[in-house]
Design an enzyme around this catalytic site. Structure first.
Site, short mmCIF file in Angstrom:
data_model
loop_
_atom_site.label_atom_id
_atom_site.label_comp_id
_atom_site.label_asym_id
_atom_site.label_seq_id
_atom_site.Cartn_x
_atom_site.Cartn_y
_atom_site.Cartn_z
N LYS A 22 0.83 -1.21 0.00
CA LYS A 22 0.00 0.00 0.00
C LYS A 22 0.87 1.26 0.00
O LYS A 22 0.59 2.21 -0.75
CB LYS A 22 -0.90 0.01 1.24
CG LYS A 22 -1.65 1.31 1.43
CD LYS A 22 -2.25 1.43 2.80
CE LYS A 22 -1.33 1.89 3.87
NZ LYS A 22 -1.37 3.28 4.29
N ARG A 122 1.48 15.64 12.04
CA ARG A 122 2.42 15.07 11.08
C ARG A 122 2.93 16.23 10.22
O ARG A 122 2.36 16.56 9.19
CB ARG A 122 1.74 13.95 10.29
CG ARG A 122 1.37 12.81 11.23
CD ARG A 122 0.62 11.71 10.56
NE ARG A 122 1.48 10.80 9.83
CZ ARG A 122 1.04 9.67 9.30
NH1 ARG A 122 -0.22 9.32 9.41
NH2 ARG A 122 1.86 8.88 8.65
N ASP A 305 4.98 1.18 11.68
CA ASP A 305 3.73 0.57 11.20
C ASP A 305 3.49 -0.84 11.74
O ASP A 305 2.47 -1.45 11.44
CB ASP A 305 3.71 0.53 9.66
CG ASP A 305 3.34 1.88 9.07
OD1 ASP A 305 2.95 2.78 9.84
OD2 ASP A 305 3.43 2.03 7.84
C1 UD1 Z 1 5.77 7.27 8.21
C2 UD1 Z 1 6.83 6.18 8.31
C3 UD1 Z 1 6.62 5.22 7.16
C4 UD1 Z 1 5.19 4.70 7.25
C5 UD1 Z 1 4.18 5.83 7.26
C6 UD1 Z 1 2.74 5.36 7.50
C7 UD1 Z 1 9.14 6.40 9.03
C8 UD1 Z 1 10.43 7.14 8.92
N1 UD1 Z 1 8.15 6.79 8.26
O1 UD1 Z 1 5.93 7.90 6.94
O2 UD1 Z 1 7.56 4.16 7.21
O3 UD1 Z 1 4.94 3.83 6.20
O4 UD1 Z 1 4.49 6.72 8.32
O5 UD1 Z 1 2.47 5.13 8.83
O6 UD1 Z 1 9.05 5.45 9.79
N2 UD1 Z 1 8.66 14.79 10.13
C9 UD1 Z 1 8.93 16.11 10.42
N3 UD1 Z 1 8.83 17.02 9.42
C10 UD1 Z 1 8.49 16.68 8.14
C11 UD1 Z 1 8.22 15.33 7.85
C12 UD1 Z 1 8.32 14.41 8.87
O7 UD1 Z 1 9.23 16.45 11.57
O8 UD1 Z 1 8.44 17.56 7.28
C13 UD1 Z 1 8.76 13.78 11.20
C14 UD1 Z 1 7.44 13.08 11.49
O9 UD1 Z 1 6.65 13.77 12.43
C15 UD1 Z 1 7.93 11.75 12.01
C16 UD1 Z 1 9.18 11.48 11.20
O10 UD1 Z 1 9.62 12.75 10.74
O11 UD1 Z 1 8.29 11.84 13.35
C17 UD1 Z 1 8.96 10.57 10.00
O12 UD1 Z 1 7.88 11.09 9.23
P1 UD1 Z 1 7.60 10.64 7.74
O13 UD1 Z 1 8.52 9.52 7.38
O14 UD1 Z 1 7.59 11.83 6.87
O15 UD1 Z 1 6.13 10.14 7.86
P2 UD1 Z 1 5.38 9.39 6.74
O16 UD1 Z 1 5.83 9.77 5.39
O17 UD1 Z 1 3.95 9.50 7.11
#
Ligand code: UD1
Length: 419
Positions: A22, A122, A305
Site C-alpha cells: 500500500k 504530522r 507501522d
Molecule cells: C511514516 C513512516 C513510514 C510509514 C508511514 C505510514 C518512518 C520514517 N516513516 O511515513 O515508514 O509507512 O508513516 O504510517 O518510519 N517529520 C517532520 N517534518 C516533516 C516530515 C516528517 O518532523 O516535514 C517527522 C514526522 O513527524 C515523524 C518522522 O519525521 O516523526 C517521520 O515522518 P515521515 O517519514 O515523513 O512520515 P510518513 O511519510 O507519514
C-alpha cells in the site's frame, strides 16, 4: 456500523499470498501525474486508500480502471492544474504526494492539508524546504497549502534535517523535470521509496539512490510504463504477529524476504521458526514466544507501522517487553483498547510497557489502521468472542483481511451494519 467478530484462541495453519505494498502503491499512483501516457500497474492492493487515490485522480480528469483484479490502467493526460476531491484529500495522508507531483507537472499545487491516521501532528516542513530549494514559493493558510514556481524548477542540493519518507518521496517527484542533478541527502530508504524510484526510472527518469543519498538528474519527459509493485512488508509482518499470538504454521507467498530480514531476525529471537525460500517464508510458532523490547526507527529497523500489532503480540509472550515509539510519539490510542481486554500494559511518555496478560474477549474500537490490525491480533490470540468497531480504518490498508485470516483457520467475520 460495520464491525468484525472474532472468536479467538485457534492455532493458525495454512498459506496466505501477500499483496502489493500500500505504501508504495499510493505514491506510484500519484506519480502517474508525471506521465501523460497510459500506465499499467500490477499488484495494486485493493484497499480504500488506493481506491480513494484513484478516485482523486479521476475527479481531476484522469481515466483509470481496474482491468483485472489488482491491475490498474491509468492515464493522466487530460488532468488539468486544478486539484479536486478535497473531501478525499483531507482523509488521506498520502494525498500530500499531490504536492510534489503537481509541482513537477504544472509548476503549482493548491490543496487542503492532507489528513491521515489519528496519531498526532504530522508536520511537512521538510517537504516544503525541499520545494523551496528547488525554486518554489510555499504558503500555508487556513488549512490550505499552496506551492508555486514562477519559473522552471532548478536542481538543488537538499539535506533533510530529519529522515522522512513523505519528504523524500515528494522531493524526488518534484525533481524529475528540473535542469541538472538534484542531490537529496539523509533520505528515507524504505522499500516504498525504492519502489517509486524503480517505477520512475522505468518511465524514463534518471534517479540513483546510494545509501541515504539520492541523485535525480532532470529529464524532459516520462513515458508509458508497465510496472509491478513490491510486496507489502507490513502486511507480511502483521500476519507473523498473528501466528505468534495464536501459535501455528503458516506459509507466506509473494514476499521479498530482504525487506523483512531485520524484523524476522527479531521474531527468530522470540522463538519463531522462520524459513525463507525465494519469495516464500514459512513461519512456525509452537509455543508461547519469548518477549523482547524494541524501538521504532526508520527502515531498515523496526517499523512504526508494526508497533501496535507487536504490542498485542507481546501480551501473549512469556515475559512481555517494552516498545519505544520514536517516529510518532503519540501512537498509543490502542493501549486503552487492550486494557478493555484485561491487558497489563502501561504507556509512559513515548514507551509502552507490556506484561504477559490473560486477555478476555471484549468490544473494541479500532483507532487507526495499524491499531486496528493490532486489535485483530489480540482478538485472534484470545479465547472467546471480541468485536472490533471502525473496520473502515482496517480496510484502508489490508486487502481481504477477513478472507486471508479465515483461510488459515482464524474465526473472523465481517458483519455489515450494527447487529
Ligand atoms: C511514516 C513512516 C513510514 C510509514 C508511514 C505510514 C518512518 C520514517 N516513516 O511515513 O515508514 O509507512 O508513516 O504510517 O518510519 N517529520 C517532520 N517534518 C516533516 C516530515 C516528517 O518532523 O516535514 C517527522 C514526522 O513527524 C515523524 C518522522 O519525521 O516523526 C517521520 O515522518 P515521515 O517519514 O515523513 O512520515 P510518513 O511519510 O507519514
Amino acid at each position: 456500523m460495520d464491525h468484525l467478530i472474532i472468536d479467538g484462541g485457534c492455532a493458525l495453519n495454512g498459506e496466505i499470498n501477500i499483496g502489493g505494498m500500500k505504501n508504495s502503491a499510493l505514491p506510484i499512483i500519484f506519480a502517474t501525474l508525471l506521465i501523460e501516457e497510459e500506465c499499467i500497474i500490477y499488484n495494486v492492493p485493493i484497499v480504500s486508500d488506493v481506491i480513494n487515490s484513484v478516485e482523486i485522480l479521476k475527479k481531476m480528469g484522469a481515466s483509470a480502471e481496474f482491468v483485472d483484479k489488482n491491475t490498474l490502467k491509468i492515464n493522466t493526460k487530460s488532468v488539468g492544474n486544478e486539484i479536486r476531491g478535497y473531501d478525499l484529500i483531507s482523509k488521506m495522508r498520502a494525498s500530500s504526494y499531490l504536492m510534489g507531483a503537481m509541482l513537477a507537472r504544472f509548476g503549482e499545487a493548491r490543496l487542503p492539508m492532507p489528513g491521515g491516521c489519528n496519531f498526532g501532528v504530522r508536520p511537512i516542513e521538510q517537504h516544503l524546504k525541499g520545494f523551496s530549494l528547488l525554486g518554489a514559493d510555499t504558503n500555508e493558510e487556513n488549512d490550505f497549502i499552496e506551492i508555486k514556481a514562477s519559473k522552471k524548477l532548478k536542481s538543488a542540493k537538499i539535506v533533510l534535517d530529519k529522515i522522512s519518507v513523505g519528504a523524500t518521496i515528494n522531493i524526488v517527484l518534484a525533481s524529475i523535470f528540473t535542469e541538472g542533478v538534484t542531490v537529496i541527502e539523509n533520505v528515507a530508504i524504505e522499500p516504498h521509496v525504492d519502489d517509486l524510484i524503480c517505477f520512475l526510472n522505468i518511465a524514463g527518469a534518471k534517479i540513483i539512490r546510494v545509501g541515504r543519498k539520492i541523485y535525480s538528474e532532470g529529464v524532459n519527459k516520462l513515458h508509458s510504463v508497465q510496472y509491478k509493485i513490491f510486496p507489502d512488508m507490513i502486511e507480511s509482518l502483521t500476519y507473523m504477529t498473528f501466528v505468534g499470538a495464536c501459535t501455528g504454521d503458516i506459509n507466506l507467498t509473494g514476499i521479498n524476504f530482504e525487506h523483512i530480514r531485520y524484523v524476522t531476525s527479531l521474531f527468530s529471537k522470540m522463538g519463531f521458526q522462520i524459513d525463507s525460500f525465494y519469495d516464500e517464508v514459512r513461519v512456525k510458532v509452537k509455543k508461547k514466544p519469548l518477549g523482547i523490547s524494541v524501538e521504532t526507527e526508520p527502515y531498515p529497523y523496526f517499523p512504526t507501522d508494526l508497533h501496535p500489532q507487536f504490542a498485542s503480540l507481546l501480551c501473549f509472550t512469556t515475559n512481555g517487553g517494552i516498545i519505544k515509539e520514536n517516529i510518532f510519539p503519540t501512537r498509543f490510542a490502542y493501549v486503552n483498547e487492550l486494557i478493555k481486554m484485561g491487558a497489563n500494559i502501561k504507556n509512559i511518555n513515548n514507551s509502552v510497557y507490556i506484561y504477559p496478560s490473560a486477555l478476555q474477549g471484549a468490544c473494541l474500537d479500532a483507532t487507526d489502521l495499524r491499531a486496528g490490525a493490532g486489535l485483530v491480533c489480540a482478538a485472534l490470540g484470545t479465547e472467546g468472542k471480541s468485536r472490533i468497531n471502525n473496520v473502515n480504518y482496517i480496510v484502508r490498508g489490508y486487502e481481504n483481511l477477513v478472507g486471508k485470516v479465515s483461510s488459515i483457520g482464524g474465526k473472523i467475520k465481517l458483519i455489515k451494519g450494527d447487529n
